[in-house]
Design a protein around this motif. Structure first.
Motif, short mmCIF file in Angstrom:
data_model
loop_
_atom_site.label_atom_id
_atom_site.label_comp_id
_atom_site.label_asym_id
_atom_site.label_seq_id
_atom_site.Cartn_x
_atom_site.Cartn_y
_atom_site.Cartn_z
N UNK A 45 -108.08 87.61 73.19
CA UNK A 45 -106.64 87.03 72.95
C UNK A 45 -105.92 88.34 72.55
N UNK A 46 -104.62 87.76 72.44
CA UNK A 46 -103.53 88.94 72.19
C UNK A 46 -103.70 89.48 70.73
N UNK A 47 -103.68 90.87 70.45
CA UNK A 47 -103.77 91.38 69.17
C UNK A 47 -102.52 90.86 68.28
N UNK A 48 -102.52 90.53 67.11
CA UNK A 48 -101.20 90.25 66.33
C UNK A 48 -101.59 91.23 65.01
N UNK A 49 -100.62 91.79 64.64
CA UNK A 49 -100.33 92.67 63.36
C UNK A 49 -99.54 92.16 62.11
N UNK A 50 -99.93 92.27 61.22
CA UNK A 50 -99.44 91.74 60.12
C UNK A 50 -98.03 92.61 59.77
N UNK A 51 -96.94 91.87 59.69
CA UNK A 51 -95.68 92.40 59.44
C UNK A 51 -95.82 93.24 58.31
N UNK A 52 -96.32 92.84 57.13
CA UNK A 52 -96.44 93.88 55.86
C UNK A 52 -96.98 95.11 56.31
N UNK A 53 -98.31 95.21 57.12
CA UNK A 53 -99.04 96.42 57.55
C UNK A 53 -98.12 97.11 58.47
N UNK A 54 -97.35 96.36 59.42
CA UNK A 54 -96.41 97.27 60.11
C UNK A 54 -95.12 97.85 59.40
#
Length: 244
Positions: free
Chosen positions: A44-53
């Motif tokens: 699937x598509x990788x999703x990154x935590x907004x907080x980590x970003x």
């Protein structure tokens, strides 16, 4: 249509913020994955935590001369997931494949795991023995003048090398964090002597306990044990406490 979840960002959304230029090199794998809708794509598509970003973006903004600063540095340094662009990501097996492809494939085969039953119990010891043989071959390849043929020889060599390893590696060593790398995009593909010696220097520091390895394995019995736990190692910057 953008594939996203609440408080999660795709790689393209992160790039569009125009701060992080290399998402995988900085954040490695996503914190979650969304359904791709394509039968051949099982990840699937990788999703990154907004907080980590946001943490990663703050670190870029706060960086000074290649060093990173944050008021929550202690917290970030203890996380399994990275926040800064990696210094060096390596897989010792890439080097070994160039030297002894048969041994390389034996190591890969020993790591095969059944989805429900896991690995065959004796495969762990088998893999460690192959890793030991592989490391001896790697050292012999990079430093033909040395005389190494046993585990004791290898460990003595790493002991001696570790005394100069930090100077050999240069800045920012030893202010680094070791983590597992899950995505292979940024793994070094070089098996030239300088890269191989860089890898050996890093392993010597792990062997002598001069680099923290607890984010990868809690009890590092020896280098084969360590590389069995994670063959692919990501070296990240250790984040400094921001002074007010």
């Amino acid at each position: 249509m953008t594939i996203t979840k609440k408080d999660m960002l795709t790689e393209q959304e992160i790039l569009s913020r125009n701060i992080i230029k290399d998402v995988v090199g900085t954040l490695d794998d996503g914190d979650d994955h969304s359904y791709s809708g394509y039968y051949l794509d099982t990840n699937g598509t990788r999703l990154y935590s907004l907080k980590r970003v946001e943490f990663a973006e703050q670190l870029i903004s706060n960086s000074i001369n290649g060093e990173y600063f944050h008021k929550e540095a202690d917290f970030l340094n203890k996380q399994l997931t990275p926040y800064t662009k990696s210094i060096f990501t390596f897989d010792y097996r890439i080097i070994l494949k160039n030297i002894d492809s048969d041994l390389y494939w034996k190591i890969r085969k020993s790591r095969l795991s059944h989805p429900h039953l896991g690995r065959i119990p004796q495969s762990y010891e088998e893999e460690r023995e192959y890793i030991l043989r592989g490391l001896i071959k790697i050292v012999q390849y990079a430093d033909p003048s040395c005389s190494i043929s046993s585990k004791d020889d290898l460990f003595n060599y790493l002991d001696k090398l570790s005394k100069d390893a930090i100077a050999n590696l240069g800045r920012p060593w030893p202010k680094v964090i070791l983590r597992k790398a899950y995505l292979r995009k940024n793994i070094s593909k070089s098996f030239g002597i300088p890269t191989v010696m860089k890898t050996i220097n890093i392993l010597s520091l792990i062997h002598t306990g001069k680099l923290p390895f607890d984010l990868i394995i809690k009890n590092n019995l020896d280098i084969p044990h360590f590389l069995s736990a994670s063959p692919v190692i990501r070296v990240d910057y250790k984040i400094n406490i921001m002074q007010h």
